[in-house]
Write a protein that holds these residues in place. Structure first.
Motif, PDB file in Angstrom:
ATOM      1  N   LEU A 419       0.679  -0.881   0.109  1.00 47.27           N
ATOM      2  CA  LEU A 419       0.344   0.234   0.352  1.00 47.27           C
ATOM      3  C   LEU A 419       0.620   1.053  -0.223  1.00 47.27           C
ATOM      4  O   LEU A 419       0.186   2.260  -0.867  1.00 47.27           O
ATOM      5  CB  LEU A 419      -0.950  -0.015   1.641  1.00 47.27           C
ATOM      6  N   ILE A 420       2.501   1.301   0.839  1.00 46.69           N
ATOM      7  CA  ILE A 420       3.273   2.001   0.850  1.00 46.69           C
ATOM      8  C   ILE A 420       3.164   3.184  -0.568  1.00 46.69           C
ATOM      9  O   ILE A 420       3.622   2.269  -1.828  1.00 46.69           O
ATOM     10  CB  ILE A 420       3.773   2.030   1.230  1.00 46.69           C
ATOM     11  N   SER A 421       3.121   3.994  -1.108  1.00 51.23           N
ATOM     12  CA  SER A 421       3.122   5.117  -2.511  1.00 51.23           C
ATOM     13  C   SER A 421       5.290   4.016  -2.896  1.00 51.23           C
ATOM     14  O   SER A 421       5.730   4.799  -1.671  1.00 51.23           O
ATOM     15  CB  SER A 421       3.205   6.094  -2.512  1.00 51.23           C
ATOM     16  N   GLN A 422       4.674   4.244  -4.257  1.00 51.37           N
ATOM     17  CA  GLN A 422       6.268   4.443  -4.546  1.00 51.37           C
ATOM     18  C   GLN A 422       6.981   5.375  -4.990  1.00 51.37           C
ATOM     19  O   GLN A 422       8.339   4.721  -4.877  1.00 51.37           O
ATOM     20  CB  GLN A 422       5.953   3.706  -5.967  1.00 51.37           C
ATOM     21  N   ASN A 423       6.777   6.228  -4.898  1.00 52.95           N
ATOM     22  CA  ASN A 423       7.357   7.658  -4.564  1.00 52.95           C
ATOM     23  C   ASN A 423       8.079   7.654  -3.363  1.00 52.95           C
ATOM     24  O   ASN A 423       9.589   7.994  -3.668  1.00 52.95           O
ATOM     25  CB  ASN A 423       6.568   8.333  -5.029  1.00 52.95           C
ATOM     26  N   TYR A 424       7.426   7.398  -2.415  1.00 51.91           N
ATOM     27  CA  TYR A 424       7.917   6.735  -0.712  1.00 51.91           C
ATOM     28  C   TYR A 424       9.228   5.894  -0.555  1.00 51.91           C
ATOM     29  O   TYR A 424      10.301   6.214  -0.290  1.00 51.91           O
ATOM     30  CB  TYR A 424       6.718   6.478   0.631  1.00 51.91           C
ATOM     31  N   LEU A 425       8.734   5.022  -1.455  1.00 52.13           N
ATOM     32  CA  LEU A 425       9.651   3.925  -1.528  1.00 52.13           C
ATOM     33  C   LEU A 425      11.066   4.387  -2.005  1.00 52.13           C
ATOM     34  O   LEU A 425      12.325   3.898  -1.425  1.00 52.13           O
ATOM     35  CB  LEU A 425       9.415   2.167  -1.557  1.00 52.13           C
ATOM     36  N   GLU A 426      10.492   4.684  -3.343  1.00 53.97           N
ATOM     37  CA  GLU A 426      12.103   5.224  -3.934  1.00 53.97           C
ATOM     38  C   GLU A 426      13.046   5.828  -3.062  1.00 53.97           C
ATOM     39  O   GLU A 426      14.042   5.756  -3.188  1.00 53.97           O
ATOM     40  CB  GLU A 426      11.169   6.002  -4.864  1.00 53.97           C
ATOM     41  N   ASP A 427      11.970   6.817  -2.820  1.00 55.75           N
ATOM     42  CA  ASP A 427      13.280   7.943  -1.574  1.00 55.75           C
ATOM     43  C   ASP A 427      13.707   7.530  -0.743  1.00 55.75           C
ATOM     44  O   ASP A 427      15.013   7.708  -0.618  1.00 55.75           O
ATOM     45  CB  ASP A 427      12.175   9.123  -1.309  1.00 55.75           C
ATOM     46  N   ALA A 428      13.028   6.471  -0.156  1.00 53.84           N
ATOM     47  CA  ALA A 428      13.618   5.943   0.961  1.00 53.84           C
ATOM     48  C   ALA A 428      14.950   5.200   0.563  1.00 53.84           C
ATOM     49  O   ALA A 428      16.181   4.785   1.673  1.00 53.84           O
ATOM     50  CB  ALA A 428      12.551   4.694   1.801  1.00 53.84           C
ATOM     51  N   SER A 429      14.636   4.190  -0.300  1.00 54.53           N
ATOM     52  CA  SER A 429      15.972   3.312  -0.929  1.00 54.53           C
ATOM     53  C   SER A 429      16.586   4.381  -1.790  1.00 54.53           C
ATOM     54  O   SER A 429      18.284   3.906  -0.856  1.00 54.53           O
ATOM     55  CB  SER A 429      15.729   2.177  -2.040  1.00 54.53           C
ATOM     56  N   ARG A 430      16.969   5.527  -2.061  1.00 51.89           N
ATOM     57  CA  ARG A 430      18.001   6.282  -2.421  1.00 51.89           C
ATOM     58  C   ARG A 430      18.900   6.697  -1.505  1.00 51.89           C
ATOM     59  O   ARG A 430      19.828   7.300  -1.976  1.00 51.89           O
ATOM     60  CB  ARG A 430      17.608   7.140  -3.503  1.00 51.89           C
ATOM     61  N   ALA A 431      17.706   7.375  -0.280  1.00 46.68           N
ATOM     62  CA  ALA A 431      18.440   7.507   1.136  1.00 46.68           C
ATOM     63  C   ALA A 431      19.883   6.787   1.123  1.00 46.68           C
ATOM     64  O   ALA A 431      20.805   7.633   2.359  1.00 46.68           O
ATOM     65  CB  ALA A 431      17.632   7.988   1.979  1.00 46.68           C
ATOM     66  N   ALA A 432      20.157   6.126   0.599  1.00 46.43           N
ATOM     67  CA  ALA A 432      20.942   4.958   0.910  1.00 46.43           C
ATOM     68  C   ALA A 432      22.452   5.745   0.933  1.00 46.43           C
ATOM     69  O   ALA A 432      23.107   5.499   1.549  1.00 46.43           O
ATOM     70  CB  ALA A 432      20.991   3.849   0.835  1.00 46.43           C
ATOM     71  N   ASN A 433      22.239   6.712   0.466  1.00 40.66           N
ATOM     72  CA  ASN A 433      23.291   7.159  -0.731  1.00 40.66           C
ATOM     73  C   ASN A 433      23.451   8.054   0.027  1.00 40.66           C
ATOM     74  O   ASN A 433      24.908   9.168  -0.255  1.00 40.66           O
ATOM     75  CB  ASN A 433      23.297   7.433  -1.568  1.00 40.66           C
ATOM     76  N   ALA A 434      22.595   9.276   0.712  1.00 36.42           N
ATOM     77  CA  ALA A 434      22.745  10.380   0.625  1.00 36.42           C
ATOM     78  C   ALA A 434      24.183  10.074   2.649  1.00 36.42           C
ATOM     79  O   ALA A 434      24.694   9.103   2.575  1.00 36.42           O
ATOM     80  CB  ALA A 434      21.725  11.127   2.389  1.00 36.42           C
ATOM     81  N   SER A 435      24.295  11.387   2.860  1.00 36.32           N
ATOM     82  CA  SER A 435      25.394  11.385   3.673  1.00 36.32           C
ATOM     83  C   SER A 435      24.940  11.826   5.325  1.00 36.32           C
ATOM     84  O   SER A 435      23.445  11.536   5.413  1.00 36.32           O
ATOM     85  CB  SER A 435      26.001  13.054   3.979  1.00 36.32           C
ATOM     86  N   GLY A 436      25.872  10.646   6.246  1.00 34.39           N
ATOM     87  CA  GLY A 436      24.886  11.303   7.189  1.00 34.39           C
ATOM     88  C   GLY A 436      23.763  10.194   7.891  1.00 34.39           C
ATOM     89  O   GLY A 436      23.935   9.325   7.818  1.00 34.39           O
ATOM     90  N   ILE A 437      23.204  10.834   9.742  1.00 33.94           N
ATOM     91  CA  ILE A 437      22.575   9.778   9.600  1.00 33.94           C
ATOM     92  C   ILE A 437      20.952   9.836   8.591  1.00 33.94           C
ATOM     93  O   ILE A 437      20.759   8.024   9.053  1.00 33.94           O
ATOM     94  CB  ILE A 437      21.816  10.693  11.364  1.00 33.94           C
ATOM     95  N   ALA A 438      20.943  10.454   7.807  1.00 33.51           N
ATOM     96  CA  ALA A 438      19.480  10.342   6.850  1.00 33.51           C
ATOM     97  C   ALA A 438      20.493   8.811   5.698  1.00 33.51           C
ATOM     98  O   ALA A 438      19.465   8.433   5.317  1.00 33.51           O
ATOM     99  CB  ALA A 438      19.780  11.531   6.090  1.00 33.51           C
ATOM    100  N   ALA A 439      21.584   8.636   5.800  1.00 31.59           N
ATOM    101  CA  ALA A 439      21.345   7.378   4.821  1.00 31.59           C
ATOM    102  C   ALA A 439      20.752   6.308   6.426  1.00 31.59           C
ATOM    103  O   ALA A 439      21.463   4.774   5.536  1.00 31.59           O
ATOM    104  CB  ALA A 439      22.537   7.574   4.465  1.00 31.59           C
ATOM    105  N   SER A 440      21.230   5.627   7.304  1.00 29.71           N
ATOM    106  CA  SER A 440      20.867   5.081   8.018  1.00 29.71           C
ATOM    107  C   SER A 440      19.896   4.089   7.986  1.00 29.71           C
ATOM    108  O   SER A 440      18.892   5.180   7.678  1.00 29.71           O
ATOM    109  CB  SER A 440      21.114   5.561   9.671  1.00 29.71           C
ATOM    110  N   ILE A 441      19.733   2.356   8.022  1.00 29.00           N
ATOM    111  CA  ILE A 441      18.166   2.043   7.891  1.00 29.00           C
ATOM    112  C   ILE A 441      17.606   2.570   8.499  1.00 29.00           C
ATOM    113  O   ILE A 441      16.192   2.894   8.300  1.00 29.00           O
ATOM    114  CB  ILE A 441      18.873   1.060   7.796  1.00 29.00           C
ATOM    115  N   ARG A 442      17.636   2.955  10.151  1.00 28.94           N
ATOM    116  CA  ARG A 442      16.630   3.247  11.369  1.00 28.94           C
ATOM    117  C   ARG A 442      15.594   4.426  10.277  1.00 28.94           C
ATOM    118  O   ARG A 442      14.684   4.912  10.838  1.00 28.94           O
ATOM    119  CB  ARG A 442      17.048   3.674  12.348  1.00 28.94           C
ATOM    120  N   TYR A 443      16.667   5.694  10.304  1.00 29.98           N
ATOM    121  CA  TYR A 443      16.040   7.210   9.860  1.00 29.98           C
ATOM    122  C   TYR A 443      14.970   6.944   8.297  1.00 29.98           C
ATOM    123  O   TYR A 443      14.206   7.901   8.623  1.00 29.98           O
ATOM    124  CB  TYR A 443      17.398   8.040   9.207  1.00 29.98           C
ATOM    125  N   ARG A 444      15.762   5.684   7.842  1.00 33.95           N
ATOM    126  CA  ARG A 444      14.896   5.858   6.593  1.00 33.95           C
ATOM    127  C   ARG A 444      13.876   5.216   6.541  1.00 33.95           C
ATOM    128  O   ARG A 444      12.493   5.575   6.273  1.00 33.95           O
ATOM    129  CB  ARG A 444      16.415   5.479   5.583  1.00 33.95           C
TER     130      ARG A 444
END
Length: 472
Positions: A419-444
């Protein structure tokens, strides 16, 4: 050169902007408004609470009508200020810059609000508060520690969940764009849309413009880029943000009372009597004008039900006019301090009329038993849905824990995750390449959870909860 009126879009911040052709009909700021108007989150506002959740009366405001009214009020106030002293806007063009920017940020200001308004924000915060002993540090309750825990100073992003930073996230990341730029709005419009120009770690309850946070850690890099482009710094508000905030206050005060009158909870005569009985508003010019108009209506011999609607119209018109005058005058008076980023007091804070109307709204609208009953139902649904979506988001094999898109194991969790929006899932996956805590799995994980819940409408929230709570 940095300028608070920069029309460079996010996608152009590392390159030369594309020049508008001489034949272009719309400025880039007018395009910003159009991009927002035709976006899905704006349409969802038609089923999000302003005061009366899921009301059967079509004349009662939703977040959509509220947002259009805020945009309209902002345009009016901006025009008055510009006509009084154009130098306060550094000679920016009224029709191609000021008006479209104000209508854009007025329309966008509540896009990040979850279902059931401020009660929805509180419900999300309570869910995290009940799990704060482990959810920021451990895999699960009683489980092992996370490789990367969420720092204490970012816990407020979840414990004090707020729709304002969610708005920035929604329009810059969570809308589909080939270059992952959301609606790709201009730097000036995005900067003006940030009501509280601080991150969670820099909140200051003593400072009105820093008492809440205006962006998540996930958007910090973006905000830094916007600040390089506009010249704004942490704790510095864009001048137009003051106007948007004032218009939200005006709408909350006059128009929420207007809805209470439309529903018959309070009569226009009761409102007038309350204003006349208050020592701070009894001699206000607008109250005197309303009194005179009410006497005209009563002497006209109209049927009571028609006279009532006419009186409501007069109240709305004269009170809005008075508050627009107050906001415009206050901005002009404080204009130099606003330009210098030293002003800190909201434009409507010293309006006795605005405060009295807010008091009436709290008493007769927000405190109405019907409103409170629906808010309680909404809070229960949000709490249950957060648990369901958390279970689905977190249900991954240990060997695939860092892959937020990994296959779920349980049948219910597979369904809920789908049920989760594909837009949201894509961002959660792409954010693994972010810097700092934003890339951590729990924050995502937690950002994905709040993205999904805040994007729901009132009706969808109640219906989905009714469906899921019967599943095991």
């Amino acid at each position: 050169m940095a300028t608070i009126w920069s029309d460079r879009r996010v996608g152009e911040l590392n390159e030369e902007p594309t020049k508008l052709s001489p034949e272009a009909v719309r400025s880039r700021f007018q395009q910003d408004y159009d991009r927002l108007l035709f976006s899905t989150p704006v349409r969802r506002l038609s089923d999000k609470t302003q005061v009366w959740p899921m009301d059967d009366n079509d004349g009662v405001r939703t977040r959509l009508t509220h947002s259009h009214e805020v945009a309209n009020l902002a345009r009016s106030i901006g025009s008055r200020i510009h006509n009084a002293n154009a130098t306060l806007f550094l000679e920016a063009d009224l029709y191609h810059v000021i008006q479209p920017m104000l209508t854009a940020i007025g329309l966008a200001h509540d896009l990040g609000n979850p279902p059931f308004g401020h009660q929805g924000e509180a419900a999300i915060g309570r869910w995290f508060d009940q799990r704060k002993e482990w959810i920021f540090t451990n895999h699960a309750e009683g489980g092992r520690g996370l490789p990367t825990a969420i720092p204490d100073d970012l816990h407020a992003e979840f414990l004090k969940f707020d729709g304002n930073p969610q708005t920035l996230r929604l329009i810059t990341k969570l809308q589909t764009n080939i270059a992952h730029l959301g609606l790709d709005l201009t730097s000036a419009t995005l900067s003006a849309a940030i009501k509280y120009p601080v991150g969670a770690a820099n909140r200051d309850k003593k400072n009105p413009i820093a008492k809440k946070y205006g962006y998540f850690e996930a958007e910090r890099t973006l905000v830094e880029r916007l600040r390089m482009e506009t010249g704004l710094a942490e704790r510095q508000r864009h001048p137009l943000t003051w106007i948007m905030e004032a218009c939200d206050d005006i709408a909350y005060s006059v128009l929420d009372v207007d809805d209470a009158m439309k529903k018959g909870v309070i009569s226009p005569d009761d409102v007038l009597a309350s204003l006349r009985a208050d020592k701070n508003t009894c001699e206000h010019a607008a109250v005197t004008k309303v009194q005179a108009k009410f006497e005209e209506v009563e002497s006209a011999g109209r049927r009571p039900e028609l006279a009532r609607d006419i009186k409501i119209g007069y109240l709305r018109a004269f009170l809005i006019e008075a508050l627009i005058d107050h906001a415009s005058g206050t901005f002009v008076t404080a204009g130099e301090a606003i330009k210098a980023f030293s002003h800190q007091t909201p434009l409507m804070d010293d309006s006795d009329l605005c405060e009295k109307l807010k008091s009436l709204a709290r008493q007769h609208a927000f405190g109405n038993p019907g409103v409170l009953r629906m808010e309680a139902s909404g809070a229960e649904a949000i709490d249950g849905l957060m648990t369901a979506f958390w279970d689905a988001i977190h249900d991954r094999p240990a060997e695939d824990f860092d892959d937020i898109l990994a296959r779920r194991s349980g049948a219910k969790n597979k369904y809920v995750f789908a049920l989760i929006s594909q837009n949201y899932l894509e961002d959660a996956s792409r954010a693994a390449n972010a810097s700092g805590i934003a890339a951590s799995i729990r924050y995502r994980e937690l950002r994905l959870l709040t993205d999904m819940l805040s994007g729901m409408t009132d009706t969808f929230t109640i219906k989905l909860w009714q469906e899921l709570k019967g599943m095991h």
